[in-house]
Enzyme design. Structure first.
Site, PDB file in Angstrom:
ATOM      1  N   SER A  49      10.726 -10.356 -12.896  1.00 34.71           N
ATOM      2  CA  SER A  49      10.590 -10.971 -11.561  1.00 34.71           C
ATOM      3  C   SER A  49       9.611 -10.139 -10.745  1.00 34.71           C
ATOM      4  O   SER A  49       9.408  -8.946 -11.045  1.00 34.71           O
ATOM      5  CB  SER A  49      11.959 -10.959 -10.880  1.00 34.71           C
ATOM      6  OG  SER A  49      11.835 -11.289  -9.515  1.00 34.71           O
ATOM      7  N   TYR A  93      20.454  -7.911  -8.844  1.00 34.12           N
ATOM      8  CA  TYR A  93      19.267  -8.652  -9.304  1.00 34.12           C
ATOM      9  C   TYR A  93      18.068  -7.703  -9.311  1.00 34.12           C
ATOM     10  O   TYR A  93      17.315  -7.624 -10.289  1.00 34.12           O
ATOM     11  CB  TYR A  93      19.003  -9.868  -8.405  1.00 34.12           C
ATOM     12  CG  TYR A  93      17.979 -10.827  -8.982  1.00 34.12           C
ATOM     13  CD1 TYR A  93      18.358 -11.824  -9.874  1.00 34.12           C
ATOM     14  CD2 TYR A  93      16.619 -10.710  -8.657  1.00 34.12           C
ATOM     15  CE1 TYR A  93      17.420 -12.692 -10.426  1.00 34.12           C
ATOM     16  CE2 TYR A  93      15.677 -11.571  -9.195  1.00 34.12           C
ATOM     17  CZ  TYR A  93      16.080 -12.564 -10.076  1.00 34.12           C
ATOM     18  OH  TYR A  93      15.128 -13.405 -10.624  1.00 34.12           O
TER      19      TYR A  93
HETATM   20  N1  LIG Z   1      12.901 -19.279  -9.549  1.00 34.52           N
HETATM   21  C1  LIG Z   1      12.361 -18.162  -9.055  1.00 34.52           C
HETATM   22  O1  LIG Z   1      11.919 -18.127  -7.907  1.00 34.52           O
HETATM   23  C2  LIG Z   1      12.283 -16.931  -9.913  1.00 34.52           C
HETATM   24  C3  LIG Z   1      11.546 -15.832  -9.418  1.00 34.52           C
HETATM   25  C4  LIG Z   1      11.461 -14.687 -10.197  1.00 34.52           C
HETATM   26  C5  LIG Z   1      12.064 -14.649 -11.439  1.00 34.52           C
HETATM   27  N2  LIG Z   1      12.777 -15.720 -11.885  1.00 34.52           N
HETATM   28  C6  LIG Z   1      13.385 -15.623 -13.208  1.00 34.52           C
HETATM   29  O2  LIG Z   1      12.925 -16.702 -13.981  1.00 34.52           O
HETATM   30  C7  LIG Z   1      13.848 -16.970 -15.036  1.00 34.52           C
HETATM   31  C8  LIG Z   1      14.119 -18.470 -15.095  1.00 34.52           C
HETATM   32  O3  LIG Z   1      14.841 -18.820 -13.911  1.00 34.52           O
HETATM   33  P1  LIG Z   1      14.741 -20.261 -13.224  1.00 34.52           P
HETATM   34  O4  LIG Z   1      14.101 -20.057 -11.912  1.00 34.52           O
HETATM   35  O5  LIG Z   1      14.204 -21.267 -14.172  1.00 34.52           O
HETATM   36  O6  LIG Z   1      16.288 -20.495 -12.928  1.00 34.52           O
HETATM   37  P2  LIG Z   1      17.263 -21.662 -13.428  1.00 34.52           P
HETATM   38  O7  LIG Z   1      18.579 -21.312 -12.841  1.00 34.52           O
HETATM   39  O8  LIG Z   1      16.672 -22.985 -13.157  1.00 34.52           O
HETATM   40  O9  LIG Z   1      17.272 -21.459 -15.018  1.00 34.52           O
HETATM   41  C9  LIG Z   1      17.907 -20.382 -15.646  1.00 34.52           C
HETATM   42  C10 LIG Z   1      18.474 -20.881 -16.957  1.00 34.52           C
HETATM   43  O10 LIG Z   1      19.071 -19.780 -17.665  1.00 34.52           O
HETATM   44  C11 LIG Z   1      20.252 -20.265 -18.267  1.00 34.52           C
HETATM   45  N3  LIG Z   1      21.191 -19.178 -18.566  1.00 34.52           N
HETATM   46  C12 LIG Z   1      21.804 -18.367 -17.674  1.00 34.52           C
HETATM   47  N4  LIG Z   1      22.642 -17.521 -18.309  1.00 34.52           N
HETATM   48  C13 LIG Z   1      22.557 -17.819 -19.635  1.00 34.52           C
HETATM   49  C14 LIG Z   1      23.192 -17.310 -20.787  1.00 34.52           C
HETATM   50  N5  LIG Z   1      24.121 -16.328 -20.714  1.00 34.52           N
HETATM   51  N6  LIG Z   1      22.864 -17.830 -21.993  1.00 34.52           N
HETATM   52  C15 LIG Z   1      21.934 -18.822 -22.078  1.00 34.52           C
HETATM   53  N7  LIG Z   1      21.320 -19.355 -21.019  1.00 34.52           N
HETATM   54  C16 LIG Z   1      21.623 -18.866 -19.802  1.00 34.52           C
HETATM   55  C17 LIG Z   1      20.831 -21.240 -17.245  1.00 34.52           C
HETATM   56  O11 LIG Z   1      21.794 -22.125 -17.825  1.00 34.52           O
HETATM   57  C18 LIG Z   1      19.589 -21.932 -16.736  1.00 34.52           C
HETATM   58  O12 LIG Z   1      19.297 -23.115 -17.458  1.00 34.52           O
HETATM   59  C19 LIG Z   1      15.074 -16.118 -14.720  1.00 34.52           C
HETATM   60  O13 LIG Z   1      15.063 -14.950 -15.527  1.00 34.52           O
HETATM   61  C20 LIG Z   1      14.888 -15.753 -13.265  1.00 34.52           C
HETATM   62  O14 LIG Z   1      15.562 -14.558 -12.941  1.00 34.52           O
HETATM   63  C21 LIG Z   1      12.899 -16.862 -11.158  1.00 34.52           C
END
Ligand SMILES: NC(=O)c1ccc[n+]([C@@H]2O[C@H](COP(=O)([O-])OP(=O)(O)OC[C@H]3O[C@@H](n4cnc5c(N)ncnc54)[C@H](O)[C@@H]3O)[C@@H](O)[C@H]2O)c1
Length: 251
Positions: free
Chosen positions: A133, A146
């Site tokens: 992130s 986080y």
């Molecule tokens: N959305 C943002 O603004 C943002 C910013 C920085 C980093 N991120 C990172 O990006 C990545 C993707 O996040 P996103 O924004 O698509 O969020 P999201 O919540 O839409 O998707 C995350 C996915 O991970 C899955 N997941 C969670 N725990 C799990 C487990 N134990 N086993 C298998 N699957 C699991 C969830 O079911 C979900 O489908 C994450 O690592 C998040 O921390 C997101």
């Protein structure tokens, strides 16, 4: 790395960013395994012509199941995108949340690396990609676990890159700021938009395009927002000043 014909696993593949990446990887010619604990895993897998595995990647057994099903079909894994993540909005939070985030944001990457490195090193090639992130380059003012676990994810990726980089293993760490996904919409209503990054959020498809370009160029640090590098440099250049500035975002 050119993804055409490559075998790629995408965890969190049924979530906001993951779905967009599964589609983009498939468009680039990769054989995609969609891994998630929830969501329409089978539907996304069908759409991208790949395999769907419902698994909990916070456990070694879940990661091994995803790898075993992929290897059974294709004989190898070329690219492992460790992307699943969970949000938290609770400041210092509770020990249980720390434990969950540690397992999903750090141990999941470790389980995948330990499972895949022996065969990748034998072949002299393989690509480990993780999503940390922008919080790994600066900090997440909304959640301590986080912030800390994403710093740890970046540190693990750095360690893998420096240790195995001379032996054919590529490593990238995706450090995005805000992407418009379900995780972002969990941010509390009273949170400062500058702290959540909601105001500068990009669409998952744009983030997936940036990620693919970074993988093709084999960049270690892949950024969704160019200003992340400025913040990262500012933090290193004058840490005390950066810390004072971050206080403005404290809740
Ligand atoms: N959305 C943002 O603004 C943002 C910013 C920085 C980093 N991120 C990172 O990006 C990545 C993707 O996040 P996103 O924004 O698509 O969020 P999201 O919540 O839409 O998707 C995350 C996915 O991970 C899955 N997941 C969670 N725990 C799990 C487990 N134990 N086993 C298998 N699957 C699991 C969830 O079911 C979900 O489908 C994450 O690592 C998040 O921390 C997101």
């Amino acid at each position: 790395m050119d993804l055409s014909g490559k075998v790629a696993i995408v965890t969190g593949g049924a979530g906001g960013l993951g779905v967009a990446v599964c589609r983009r990887f498939a468009e680039a010619g990769a054989h995609v395994t969609v891994v998630d604990i929830a969501g329409d895993v089978a539907g996304i897998a069908r759409e991208v012509g790949g395999i769907g595995v419902v698994a909990d990647i916070s456990t070694a057994a879940g990661v091994h199941a995803a790898i075993a099903e992929t290897e059974a079909r294709h004989g190898r894994v070329d690219v492992y995108f460790s992307n699943a993540g969970i949000g938290d909005n609770n400041g210092l939070s509770s020990p249980d949340v720390w434990d969950d985030l540690w397992r999903v944001h750090v141990m999941a990457h470790l389980h995948a690396s330990q499972a895949l490195l022996p065969s990748m090193l034998e072949r002299g090639e393989g690509y480990l990609v993780s999503t940390a992130s922008g919080a790994a380059l600066t900090a997440d003012p909304i959640s301590a676990p986080y912030s800390v676990t994403k710093h740890a994810a970046l540190a693990l990726a750095e360690w893998l890159a420096m240790t195995y980089g001379n032996r054919g293993i590529r490593v990238s760490c995706f450090c995005p700021f805000a992407i418009r996904t379900p995780m972002l919409t969990q941010a509390p209503d009273d949170a400062d938009p500058a702290a959540t990054g909601v105001d500068g959020a990009i669409e998952p498809e744009v983030a997936a395009e940036i990620l693919l370009a970074g993988i093709e160029a084999e960049e270690f640090l892949i950024l969704s927002h160019p200003e992340a590098l400025t913040y990262f440099r500012g933090r290193a250049h004058d840490h005390a000043k950066w810390l004072r500035a971050m206080r403005r975002l404290a809740r």
